[in-house]
Structure formats: C-alpha cells, structure tokens
Write a protein that holds these residues in place. Structure first.
Motif, PDB file in Angstrom:
ATOM      1  N   UNK A  44      20.172  26.489  34.497  1.00 31.83           N
ATOM      2  CA  UNK A  44      21.453  26.132  33.890  1.00 31.83           C
ATOM      3  C   UNK A  44      21.188  25.270  32.663  1.00 31.83           C
ATOM      4  N   UNK A  45      21.579  25.774  31.501  1.00 34.13           N
ATOM      5  CA  UNK A  45      21.447  25.046  30.236  1.00 34.13           C
ATOM      6  C   UNK A  45      22.845  24.704  29.744  1.00 34.13           C
ATOM      7  N   UNK A  46      23.178  23.423  29.754  1.00 35.27           N
ATOM      8  CA  UNK A  46      24.504  22.971  29.345  1.00 35.27           C
ATOM      9  C   UNK A  46      24.400  22.150  28.065  1.00 35.27           C
ATOM     10  N   UNK A  99      20.651  17.180  30.654  1.00 40.01           N
ATOM     11  CA  UNK A  99      19.326  17.730  30.952  1.00 40.01           C
ATOM     12  C   UNK A  99      19.447  18.968  31.844  1.00 40.01           C
ATOM     13  N   UNK A 100      18.626  19.993  31.613  1.00 41.00           N
ATOM     14  CA  UNK A 100      18.750  21.249  32.382  1.00 41.00           C
ATOM     15  C   UNK A 100      18.573  21.045  33.884  1.00 41.00           C
ATOM     16  N   UNK A 101      19.176  21.949  34.632  1.00 38.38           N
ATOM     17  CA  UNK A 101      19.127  21.919  36.093  1.00 38.38           C
ATOM     18  C   UNK A 101      18.776  23.300  36.634  1.00 38.38           C
ATOM     19  N   UNK A 102      18.262  23.309  37.845  1.00 39.14           N
ATOM     20  CA  UNK A 102      17.989  24.549  38.566  1.00 39.14           C
ATOM     21  C   UNK A 102      18.935  24.628  39.757  1.00 39.14           C
ATOM     22  N   UNK A 103      19.665  25.722  39.855  1.00 37.08           N
ATOM     23  CA  UNK A 103      20.604  25.933  40.955  1.00 37.08           C
ATOM     24  C   UNK A 103      20.040  27.011  41.869  1.00 37.08           C
ATOM     25  N   UNK A 104      20.003  26.719  43.153  1.00 40.08           N
ATOM     26  CA  UNK A 104      19.480  27.646  44.151  1.00 40.08           C
ATOM     27  C   UNK A 104      20.632  28.172  45.003  1.00 40.08           C
ATOM     28  N   UNK A 119      23.925  31.210  52.624  1.00 42.71           N
ATOM     29  CA  UNK A 119      23.403  30.268  53.618  1.00 42.71           C
ATOM     30  C   UNK A 119      23.396  28.836  53.108  1.00 42.71           C
ATOM     31  N   UNK A 120      23.362  28.648  51.793  1.00 44.34           N
ATOM     32  CA  UNK A 120      23.356  27.286  51.265  1.00 44.34           C
ATOM     33  C   UNK A 120      23.218  27.270  49.756  1.00 44.34           C
ATOM     34  N   UNK A 121      23.666  26.164  49.180  1.00 43.11           N
ATOM     35  CA  UNK A 121      23.538  25.905  47.745  1.00 43.11           C
ATOM     36  C   UNK A 121      22.679  24.658  47.553  1.00 43.11           C
ATOM     37  N   UNK A 122      21.881  24.678  46.510  1.00 43.37           N
ATOM     38  CA  UNK A 122      21.065  23.516  46.176  1.00 43.37           C
ATOM     39  C   UNK A 122      20.951  23.368  44.675  1.00 43.37           C
ATOM     40  N   UNK A 123      20.772  22.150  44.218  1.00 43.79           N
ATOM     41  CA  UNK A 123      20.634  21.884  42.783  1.00 43.79           C
ATOM     42  C   UNK A 123      19.494  20.897  42.583  1.00 43.79           C
ATOM     43  N   UNK A 163      33.488  30.080  44.297  1.00 42.09           N
ATOM     44  CA  UNK A 163      33.832  31.182  43.404  1.00 42.09           C
ATOM     45  C   UNK A 163      32.804  31.277  42.279  1.00 42.09           C
ATOM     46  N   UNK A 164      32.402  30.124  41.756  1.00 43.04           N
ATOM     47  CA  UNK A 164      31.368  30.057  40.722  1.00 43.04           C
ATOM     48  C   UNK A 164      30.057  29.634  41.380  1.00 43.04           C
ATOM     49  N   UNK A 165      29.036  30.489  41.406  1.00 47.09           N
ATOM     50  CA  UNK A 165      27.775  30.106  42.062  1.00 47.09           C
ATOM     51  C   UNK A 165      27.039  28.975  41.369  1.00 47.09           C
ATOM     52  N   UNK A 166      27.413  28.652  40.118  1.00 47.39           N
ATOM     53  CA  UNK A 166      26.771  27.565  39.384  1.00 47.39           C
ATOM     54  C   UNK A 166      27.535  26.255  39.492  1.00 47.39           C
ATOM     55  N   UNK A 167      28.533  26.198  40.354  1.00 53.78           N
ATOM     56  CA  UNK A 167      29.332  24.983  40.492  1.00 53.78           C
ATOM     57  C   UNK A 167      28.516  23.768  40.922  1.00 53.78           C
ATOM     58  N   UNK A 168      27.472  23.906  41.757  1.00 54.01           N
ATOM     59  CA  UNK A 168      26.695  22.707  42.121  1.00 54.01           C
ATOM     60  C   UNK A 168      26.076  21.979  40.936  1.00 54.01           C
ATOM     61  N   UNK A 169      25.916  22.652  39.790  1.00 53.23           N
ATOM     62  CA  UNK A 169      25.336  21.993  38.620  1.00 53.23           C
ATOM     63  C   UNK A 169      26.349  21.149  37.870  1.00 53.23           C
ATOM     64  N   UNK A 170      27.630  21.315  38.159  1.00 51.39           N
ATOM     65  CA  UNK A 170      28.679  20.563  37.472  1.00 51.39           C
ATOM     66  C   UNK A 170      29.272  19.526  38.411  1.00 51.39           C
ATOM     67  N   UNK A 171      29.696  18.418  37.842  1.00 55.54           N
ATOM     68  CA  UNK A 171      30.300  17.355  38.639  1.00 55.54           C
ATOM     69  C   UNK A 171      31.811  17.498  38.748  1.00 55.54           C
TER      70      UNK A 171
END
Length: 227
Positions: free
Chosen positions: A33-35, A78-83, A97-101, A141-149
């Motif tokens: 994730x590049x924001x 700073x970039x993040x990795x979302x699992x 099964x789970x989300x991780x960042x 709904x958005x699989x990249x939501x864990x990267x956002x606050x």
C-alpha cells in the motif's frame, strides 16, 4: 523536482509461515500500500500464494516471495503491507480467515516480523447468524482498510492468528535531509556515586574508619564525665 529530494525505498522478503488454530489450510494475499506521495516504480503491488495445508509437523508453510521499489519526496505516510488470509472448506468455498497490517521498518537491514491477524465482528446478531449458516466470516468491503485509520475506531474485531514475515529494507536518501539509520547513543557509566565502603554508604565518604571510631570514643568519654 530535484532528484536529491527523492526518498527511494526497496523492499524484498518472504512470507514464511502462518498459524491459525481454527484452520487446516491458509492462502495469503499480500498488498503493498503506497499512500500520499509514495509511488511504486518497480515490482508488483499484489502477491498471492497457493493454499498451504498442515503437514505431519502441524505447521502451515506459505513461502511467498515479494519485491518492489517505491519513491517519494518525503517519508510522510510510510508504506505498509496488508495481509489478507483465506481458507477453504470441504465444499470448496473460500472465506477470509484474518487481516493483518505491517508498517515497513524504517531501519535498513533484515527484519523478521510477526503480524497478528484479526477479523471484524458482525454488526448485528442477524448478520452473525446468516454468516454462520453460509459458512463464511464477516469481511471488509475494502480489503485494504486495515492500512487506513479512518473508521477503524468503530470496528469490533477478534484475534485469529499470526503470520511470520521476513523483510529486507534498503533506503536511499543521501541529500534529502532525512536520516534512517538507527541512532546510537553511547553512555559512560559514572562510578563516582557508587559507595566503595560502608562508611561511604553511611554518608561519611570523606571520613576514615579510624576517625569514625575516635569520634565515637570522644562522645562516650564526654558522656561519662557529665555523669
């Protein structure tokens, strides 16, 4: 924009193992994730592994390599990795099964990180019952939501498992004014306040042991003379 103001970040590594006690097989999908002002210049942003099943040692080996390079004018956001971790039931249906960042480490070198994963809880009892009947878990709904606050404070989650990630980081920012190397502070131990004897511990560091006994004898003699 001057090239000296660019912050270059190169990451490559491997998703090694994972552990979800309630699952017998797991598939991992990794997003870079590049924001903000960050942009991916080389490499892919999404990496997908095959399904890993438990063996005789009861472990889940993923072995998912990844590599990409990013650049920005400043290290903000700073970039993040979302699992995103998935599992497959006996009917062939896939469910989350789970989300991780994981925030990419800001220190160059090799890092071994353990990313703890979670799942969102159903917003109502009815949705929870429907999810149980369908055999799927609640998901974003958005699989990249864990990267956002944004909106995370109103989301209820439950712990599910973890993923072990090995990541190598290389940062180039020679003239941008940012320093990414770990700061080492040398501290010299000061032994001047450490007592070297019982006299020092009692607060009589400048008085010798003999002088202490002489003072005590003088007090006894003066007390006897007064009597």
């Amino acid at each position: 924009m001057d090239k000296s103001e660019i912050v270059s970040l190169t990451i490559h590594g491997n998703v090694k193992t994972t552990e979800f006690p309630e699952e017998t097989n797991v598939c991992v999908k990794l997003h870079t994730v590049a924001m903000g002002d960050w942009k991916i210049i080389t490499g892919e942003s999404v990496f997908l592994s095959s399904f890993s099943y438990r063996g005789t040692d009861n472990q889940l080996f993923i072995d998912l390599p990844f590599e990409c390079a990013l650049k920005s004018t400043n290290p903000f956001m700073w970039p993040r990795l979302v699992l995103n971790c998935f599992s497959r039931d006996n009917s062939g249906r896939d469910s989350v099964s789970g989300y991780g960042v994981l925030t990419v480490p800001t220190e160059p070198g090799k890092h071994i990180c353990r990313v703890y994963c979670f799942l969102p809880e159903s917003s109502s009892i009815m949705q929870e019952i429907i999810a149980k009947l369908r055999g799927v878990n609640a998901e974003f709904v958005d699989p990249l939501m864990p990267a956002n606050a944004d909106g995370r404070y109103a989301c209820r989650t439950s712990a599910r498992g973890y993923v072990d990630v090995e990541i190598n980081v290389s940062i180039k920012s020679s003239e941008s004014g940012f320093r990414f190397s770990p700061a080492v502070t040398e501290r010299t131990a000061n032994h001047t306040n450490v007592p070297s004897s019982i006299a020092d511990l009692a607060g009589a560091g400048s008085t010798g042991i003999g002088e202490i006994f002489n003072i005590a004898e003088e007090h006894e003699e003066s007390a006897g003379g007064n009597n």
